[in-house]
Design a protein around this motif. Structure first.
Motif, PDB file in Angstrom:
ATOM      1  N   PHE A  63      61.097  26.691  75.795  1.00  0.00           N
ATOM      2  CA  PHE A  63      59.804  26.319  76.396  1.00  0.00           C
ATOM      3  C   PHE A  63      59.549  24.842  76.137  1.00  0.00           C
ATOM      4  N   ASP A  64      58.620  24.262  76.950  1.00  0.00           N
ATOM      5  CA  ASP A  64      58.340  22.827  76.830  1.00  0.00           C
ATOM      6  C   ASP A  64      56.955  22.525  76.278  1.00  0.00           C
ATOM      7  N   THR A  65      55.935  23.252  76.735  1.00  0.00           N
ATOM      8  CA  THR A  65      54.576  22.872  76.324  1.00  0.00           C
ATOM      9  C   THR A  65      53.833  24.061  75.716  1.00  0.00           C
ATOM     10  N   MET A  66      52.764  23.702  75.013  1.00  0.00           N
ATOM     11  CA  MET A  66      51.909  24.705  74.393  1.00  0.00           C
ATOM     12  C   MET A  66      51.285  25.635  75.436  1.00  0.00           C
ATOM     13  N   ALA A  83      59.412  44.353  66.441  1.00  0.00           N
ATOM     14  CA  ALA A  83      60.506  43.375  66.417  1.00  0.00           C
ATOM     15  C   ALA A  83      60.206  42.191  67.346  1.00  0.00           C
ATOM     16  N   GLY A  84      60.541  41.004  66.895  1.00  0.00           N
ATOM     17  CA  GLY A  84      60.288  39.781  67.682  1.00  0.00           C
ATOM     18  C   GLY A  84      61.400  39.565  68.699  1.00  0.00           C
ATOM     19  N   THR A  85      61.353  40.345  69.784  1.00  0.00           N
ATOM     20  CA  THR A  85      62.490  40.405  70.716  1.00  0.00           C
ATOM     21  C   THR A  85      62.476  39.315  71.777  1.00  0.00           C
ATOM     22  N   ARG A  86      61.324  38.640  71.934  1.00  0.00           N
ATOM     23  CA  ARG A  86      61.309  37.484  72.852  1.00  0.00           C
ATOM     24  C   ARG A  86      61.155  36.243  71.979  1.00  0.00           C
ATOM     25  N   LEU A  87      62.269  35.556  71.777  1.00  0.00           N
ATOM     26  CA  LEU A  87      62.296  34.401  70.869  1.00  0.00           C
ATOM     27  C   LEU A  87      62.127  33.118  71.696  1.00  0.00           C
ATOM     28  N   PHE A  88      60.901  32.577  71.668  1.00  0.00           N
ATOM     29  CA  PHE A  88      60.610  31.344  72.396  1.00  0.00           C
ATOM     30  C   PHE A  88      60.920  30.155  71.479  1.00  0.00           C
ATOM     31  N   VAL A  89      61.766  29.235  71.952  1.00  0.00           N
ATOM     32  CA  VAL A  89      62.168  28.103  71.111  1.00  0.00           C
ATOM     33  C   VAL A  89      61.913  26.797  71.867  1.00  0.00           C
ATOM     34  N   GLU A  90      61.246  25.834  71.210  1.00  0.00           N
ATOM     35  CA  GLU A  90      60.945  24.552  71.858  1.00  0.00           C
ATOM     36  C   GLU A  90      62.251  23.895  72.311  1.00  0.00           C
ATOM     37  N   ARG A  91      62.239  23.372  73.539  1.00  0.00           N
ATOM     38  CA  ARG A  91      63.494  22.990  74.186  1.00  0.00           C
ATOM     39  C   ARG A  91      64.311  21.965  73.376  1.00  0.00           C
ATOM     40  N   SER A  92      63.632  21.046  72.686  1.00  0.00           N
ATOM     41  CA  SER A  92      64.376  19.988  71.976  1.00  0.00           C
ATOM     42  C   SER A  92      65.281  20.547  70.875  1.00  0.00           C
ATOM     43  N   ILE A  93      64.978  21.744  70.382  1.00  0.00           N
ATOM     44  CA  ILE A  93      65.835  22.326  69.334  1.00  0.00           C
ATOM     45  C   ILE A  93      66.514  23.618  69.797  1.00  0.00           C
ATOM     46  N   TYR A  94      66.321  23.953  71.075  1.00  0.00           N
ATOM     47  CA  TYR A  94      66.746  25.273  71.565  1.00  0.00           C
ATOM     48  C   TYR A  94      68.238  25.552  71.304  1.00  0.00           C
ATOM     49  N   ASP A  95      69.104  24.642  71.771  1.00  0.00           N
ATOM     50  CA  ASP A  95      70.554  24.934  71.685  1.00  0.00           C
ATOM     51  C   ASP A  95      70.991  25.131  70.235  1.00  0.00           C
ATOM     52  N   GLU A  96      70.534  24.202  69.388  1.00  0.00           N
ATOM     53  CA  GLU A  96      70.954  24.270  67.986  1.00  0.00           C
ATOM     54  C   GLU A  96      70.369  25.536  67.323  1.00  0.00           C
ATOM     55  N   PHE A  97      69.103  25.795  67.627  1.00  0.00           N
ATOM     56  CA  PHE A  97      68.436  26.907  66.948  1.00  0.00           C
ATOM     57  C   PHE A  97      69.063  28.247  67.318  1.00  0.00           C
ATOM     58  N   ILE A  98      69.284  28.453  68.601  1.00  0.00           N
ATOM     59  CA  ILE A  98      69.809  29.784  68.958  1.00  0.00           C
ATOM     60  C   ILE A  98      71.267  29.932  68.534  1.00  0.00           C
ATOM     61  N   ALA A  99      71.992  28.805  68.463  1.00  0.00           N
ATOM     62  CA  ALA A  99      73.369  28.895  67.925  1.00  0.00           C
ATOM     63  C   ALA A  99      73.300  29.335  66.462  1.00  0.00           C
ATOM     64  N   ARG A 100      72.301  28.822  65.744  1.00  0.00           N
ATOM     65  CA  ARG A 100      72.161  29.217  64.328  1.00  0.00           C
ATOM     66  C   ARG A 100      71.722  30.673  64.187  1.00  0.00           C
ATOM     67  N   VAL A 101      70.827  31.132  65.076  1.00  0.00           N
ATOM     68  CA  VAL A 101      70.418  32.546  65.022  1.00  0.00           C
ATOM     69  C   VAL A 101      71.620  33.437  65.342  1.00  0.00           C
ATOM     70  N   ALA A 102      72.413  33.032  66.340  1.00  0.00           N
ATOM     71  CA  ALA A 102      73.596  33.830  66.712  1.00  0.00           C
ATOM     72  C   ALA A 102      74.573  33.885  65.544  1.00  0.00           C
ATOM     73  N   PRO A 120      56.473  38.426  71.071  1.00  0.00           N
ATOM     74  CA  PRO A 120      56.930  37.035  71.115  1.00  0.00           C
ATOM     75  C   PRO A 120      57.041  36.448  69.709  1.00  0.00           C
ATOM     76  N   ASP A 121      58.101  35.710  69.464  1.00  0.00           N
ATOM     77  CA  ASP A 121      58.251  34.972  68.207  1.00  0.00           C
ATOM     78  C   ASP A 121      58.511  33.518  68.626  1.00  0.00           C
ATOM     79  N   ILE A 122      57.591  32.619  68.260  1.00  0.00           N
ATOM     80  CA  ILE A 122      57.570  31.271  68.849  1.00  0.00           C
ATOM     81  C   ILE A 122      57.959  30.229  67.798  1.00  0.00           C
ATOM     82  N   VAL A 123      58.998  29.459  68.081  1.00  0.00           N
ATOM     83  CA  VAL A 123      59.481  28.475  67.115  1.00  0.00           C
ATOM     84  C   VAL A 123      59.273  27.068  67.682  1.00  0.00           C
ATOM     85  N   PHE A 124      58.476  26.253  66.975  1.00  0.00           N
ATOM     86  CA  PHE A 124      58.266  24.859  67.370  1.00  0.00           C
ATOM     87  C   PHE A 124      59.263  23.962  66.640  1.00  0.00           C
ATOM     88  N   ALA A 125      59.507  22.800  67.233  1.00  0.00           N
ATOM     89  CA  ALA A 125      60.516  21.876  66.682  1.00  0.00           C
ATOM     90  C   ALA A 125      60.131  21.383  65.291  1.00  0.00           C
TER      91      ALA A 125
END
Ligand code: NAI
Ligand code: MG
Length: 499
Positions: free
Chosen positions: A413-416, A303-322, A273-278
């Motif tokens: 994801f939404d909460t800790m 490899a950090g193959t499960r990329l958990f991203v806090e929902r408030s930044i999810y769309d923008e963040f994964i678009a940037r990773v892509a 897991p690779d966990i990204v907070f807002a």
């Protein structure tokens, strides 16, 4: 760059001038069966060389050479002398690094530029670290209550003949991670490289002799896992197996080792897991998360193959990773512009593509990548662009199983509490990442994540002094760190009655 013409210039002498035979007792030796197999350049599908296909009788010869060396000349080396050999080997690997890295790049596809930066430091650093440990092995004196006139001490003794079985994703540095602690402690080795990438290990064997290590201390048996590897794991006169590879084979190693109760250490795969907070530094997190999974074309155990991203930044963040992934230059490992090489083999490419199809069939969607690159000049190689999956569910196979390619599952994801639970909902436990500026989140997750390594605001950083290894299906034992040599040593307790 004209890769074809440059390839000729860069064709290492080792390919034409040296036999690609087994290395037993300091000598090149054909397989007893006379059989050979092809090794292929994954950047263009061309045959690089034919390699000896070792099997059980060859393993037996190598194991007895290793036993003779262990009990004979090598046992007379003092720690200081072993240290001198390892330091000389570090210098030789340094001096020949262009050749060694070229062999790895040609055979498994890693970008030459990356090998000459990162792997160079890793290879030399590890050898010098184990050289230091060679003169730092010691037992204890222990006050006992059995008798006032009994003196007790412990001695640390080399375990004996070590069977080292390694995968293809980092051949040279993986070999050094097994051979270094063996030389430091006075063990001897039978090394079985992966069938996809044997050349740098064979060249390394010659350098080990040049460094002053006696014949028979390090032997190399090339060949297939089911024959050469299985025979090594089973051999009654091998004392330990140090294995890196898939957990499926790890389980077979344990079964095969039961006959003589070998010591076993296993560095296996993961679904980290690779966990990204807002609140994270998102510029750093985008690059770190992307390279944490796309680096080495995704062929990295942690490899950090499960990329958990806090929902408030999810769309923008994964678009940037892509976007970051799509901008990486995919190409021939020898091309200096290449950032991502091919995957190691046609078999591995097909395996990854089948996982991508499984993901699509299960309802996930790709935000980027996902298809083999078939345009010239990549058409004959095994190229796959960085691939980002969205709309995934935790029970999908692409989220649960190790794919071992440039494929990441992005999960909001939404909460800790939730991310803590979902990050640990895996049978693996190797790597993990946390991206945040909040010290409370760092400490809470660093404690609760069940993994051998936790990287905070970085990913996949390695140092020879820092232990690396897994929990659960990711295996056991640690490589790196002072504790690494413990797995190559037995403890003997000595009682002296002076009454
Ligand atoms: P593998 O685990 O089959 O091969 C690793 C090494 O074990 C090679 O040297 C191989 O020849 C040897 N081996 C295979 N079968 C053996 C046996 N029965 N007894 C003793 N040695 C044996 O990995 P492979 O087939 O190259 O890749 C398949 C998948 O395994 C990958 O897609 C990936 O998911 C995973 N893998 C994970 C690695 C990691 O570091 N996490 C490394 C390599 C593979
Ligand atoms: Mg296999």
């Amino acid at each position: 760059m004209n890769i074809a013409s440059d390839f000729k210039v860069q064709r290492p002498a080792f390919l034409s001038e040296h036999p690609k035979e087994l290395f037993i007792d300091g000598k090149w030796t054909p397989a007893i069966s006379g059989e050979t197999f092809e090794t292929i350049n994954p950047s263009n599908g061309q045959v690089l060389a034919r390699i000896a296909a070792g099997a059980a009788p060859d393993v037996a010869m190598a194991a007895s050479a290793a036993r003779r060396a262990f009990e004979g000349p090598w046992s007379h080396f003092t720690p200081y002398e072993r240290q001198a050999c390892i330091l000389k080997l570090a210098d030789l690997v340094d001096r020949h690094f262009d050749e060694l890295s070229l062999l790895d790049s040609l055979e498994m596809g890693a970008p030459l530029s990356r090998l000459r930066a990162n792997s160079h430091k890793r290879a030399i650093g590890r050898l010098r670290f184990y050289a230091g440990l060679a003169t730092a092995i010691h037992g204890q004196t222990i006050e006992n209550s059995a008798s006032r006139e009994m003196f007790t001490y412990t001695a640390r003794e080399p375990i004996g003949v070590v069977g080292a079985i390694i995968p293809w994703n980092a051949p040279l540095t993986s070999a050094i991670w097994k051979i270094g602690p063996a030389l430091a402690t006075g063990c001897t080795v039978v090394l079985k490289p992966a069938e996809q990438a044997s050349l740098s290990c064979l060249r390394l064997a010659e350098l080990i002799i040049e460094a002053g290590v006696p014949s028979g201390v390090v032997n190399v048996i090339t060949g297939f896992g089911e024959s050469a590897g299985a025979a090594l794991a089973q051999h009654a006169d091998v004392d330990k197996i140090a294995f890196t590879g898939s957990h499926f084979v790890g389980q077979k190693i344990i079964q095969a080792s039961a006959g003589n109760l070998k010591r076993v250490t296993l560095e296996l795969g993961g679904k980290s897991p690779d966990i990204v907070f807002a609140d994270a530094d998102l510029d750093k997190a985008v690059m770190g998360a992307a390279m944490g999974v796309f680096g080495n074309t995704g062929q990295v155990c942690c490899a950090g193959t499960r990329l958990f991203v806090e929902r408030s930044i999810y769309d923008e963040f994964i678009a940037r990773v892509a976007k970051f992934g799509s901008d990486l230059v995919v190409g021939d490992g020898l091309d200096p512009k290449t950032q991502i090489g091919p995957v190691v083999s046609k078999e591995q490419l097909d395996r990854i593509l089948s996982y991508i199809q499984i993901g699509l069939d299960e309802g996930a969607t790709t935000l980027s990548g996902g298809k083999r690159m078939l345009d010239a000049p990549l058409a004959n190689g095994y190229f796959l662009p960085p691939t980002v999956f969205g709309s995934v569910k935790d029970d999908m196979r692409i989220v649960r199983e190790e794919i071992f390619g440039p494929v990441v599952c992005a999960i909001p994801f939404d909460t800790m509490d939730e991310v803590e639970r979902r990050a640990n909902a895996t049978p693996f436990g190797l790597g993990s990442g946390i991206w945040t500026r909040d010290v409370k989140k760092v400490h809470r997750l660093a404690k609760s994540i069940k993994a051998g390594s936790v990287w905070v605001n970085c990913y996949n950083v390695m140092d020879p002094a820092v232990p690396f290894g897994g929990n659960k299906l990711s295996g056991y034992g640690r490589e790196g760190g002072v504790e690494h040599v413990d797995d190559y040593l037995n403890t003997k307790s000595v009682w002296i009655n002076y009454n």
